[in-house]
Design a protein around this motif. Structure first.
Motif, PDB file in Angstrom:
ATOM      1  N   SER A   1       0.827  -1.208   0.000  1.00  0.00           N
ATOM      2  CA  SER A   1       0.000   0.000   0.000  1.00  0.00           C
ATOM      3  C   SER A   1       0.866   1.265   0.000  1.00  0.00           C
ATOM      4  N   ASN A   2       2.099   1.141   0.431  1.00  0.00           N
ATOM      5  CA  ASN A   2       3.020   2.271   0.454  1.00  0.00           C
ATOM      6  C   ASN A   2       3.582   2.473  -0.962  1.00  0.00           C
ATOM      7  N   PRO A   3       3.416   3.658  -1.568  1.00  0.00           N
ATOM      8  CA  PRO A   3       3.900   3.868  -2.942  1.00  0.00           C
ATOM      9  C   PRO A   3       5.425   3.718  -3.078  1.00  0.00           C
ATOM     10  N   PHE A   4       6.161   3.988  -2.015  1.00  0.00           N
ATOM     11  CA  PHE A   4       7.614   3.845  -2.079  1.00  0.00           C
ATOM     12  C   PHE A   4       7.981   2.386  -2.329  1.00  0.00           C
ATOM     13  N   PHE A   5       7.378   1.474  -1.570  1.00  0.00           N
ATOM     14  CA  PHE A   5       7.697   0.049  -1.699  1.00  0.00           C
ATOM     15  C   PHE A   5       7.059  -0.579  -2.940  1.00  0.00           C
ATOM     16  N   ASN A   6       6.105   0.095  -3.563  1.00  0.00           N
ATOM     17  CA  ASN A   6       5.499  -0.401  -4.795  1.00  0.00           C
ATOM     18  C   ASN A   6       6.229   0.117  -6.032  1.00  0.00           C
ATOM     19  N   ASN A   7       7.191   0.995  -5.840  1.00  0.00           N
ATOM     20  CA  ASN A   7       8.007   1.508  -6.930  1.00  0.00           C
ATOM     21  C   ASN A   7       8.741   0.330  -7.573  1.00  0.00           C
ATOM     22  N   PRO A   8       8.636   0.160  -8.892  1.00  0.00           N
ATOM     23  CA  PRO A   8       9.263  -0.997  -9.549  1.00  0.00           C
ATOM     24  C   PRO A   8      10.780  -1.085  -9.344  1.00  0.00           C
ATOM     25  N   ILE A   9      11.443   0.046  -9.287  1.00  0.00           N
ATOM     26  CA  ILE A   9      12.896   0.040  -9.085  1.00  0.00           C
ATOM     27  C   ILE A   9      13.231  -0.439  -7.668  1.00  0.00           C
ATOM     28  N   ILE A  10      12.532   0.068  -6.673  1.00  0.00           N
ATOM     29  CA  ILE A  10      12.753  -0.336  -5.284  1.00  0.00           C
ATOM     30  C   ILE A  10      12.439  -1.826  -5.120  1.00  0.00           C
TER      31      ILE A  10
END
Length: 186
Positions: free
Chosen positions: A41-50
């Protein structure tokens, strides 16, 4: 074991086995993340690069850990030998052989914050000429990693104590006793 002014500190097979289990878990979580592609749900952890860094980093760390800890579990050599000549370290992937007391400028404790509640302790071996040990590395990746260690922690040589049959603080005291007795005092 003490013999001829030498003290051998054995590798702890139980601790190494535990680290091997953690490496297998790291690999399993990485493979699961690659195959299941979990959403956060956190956009940071859903970032494909991350996500890619986390997934493939976990797999790489797991594979390297499995390789290293499997080799160390079958290794019957002592993890560390302290003698009147110097320190012989068999705890890490970096094989320096004997580090003579004349090359050592001091020994101190360093730690890395592994998680919010855990620290990974190391014994940092200060060197009179760190570049001698960095340039002796035949592999360019190894040289770069040693340079990063040197720039980050003041020395390319660090002894991880978590794989040894010795208490961290006791080992630091023992090495410093040897250093005081056999090291060059300036």
């Amino acid at each position: 074991m003490t013999e001829n002014n030498a003290t051998e500190i054995a590798l702890s097979k139980a601790r190494l086995a535990k680290l091997l289990v953690f490496s297998v878990l790291f690999l399993a979580v990485g493979v699961w993340m690659i195959t299941a592609d979990p959403q956060a749900s956190n956009p940071f952890f859903n970032n494909p690069i991350i996500k890619a860094i986390g997934m493939y980093g976990s797999v790489v760390m797991g594979v390297f850990g499995i390789y290293f800890f499997t080799r160390k579990l079958s290794d019957n050599k002592p993890g560390l030998v302290l003698s009147d000549k110097g320190i012989t370290d068999n705890t890490s992937a970096f094989k320096f052989g004997l580090i003579p007391w004349s090359d050592i400028s001091g020994v101190h404790e360093t730690y890395v914050q592994a998680s919010a509640t855990a620290k990974q302790y190391f014994l940092t071996i200060g060197l009179v000429d760190p570049e001698k040990y960095i340039s002796a590395a035949t592999n360019s990746l190894k040289r770069k990693l040693l340079m990063i260690n040197y720039k980050s922690y003041g020395s390319p040589i660090h002894i991880a104590t978590n794989g040894l049959k010795s208490d961290h603080k006791d080992l630091l005291l023992m090495i410093n006793e040897y250093f005081e007795k056999y090291g060059i005092v300036k």
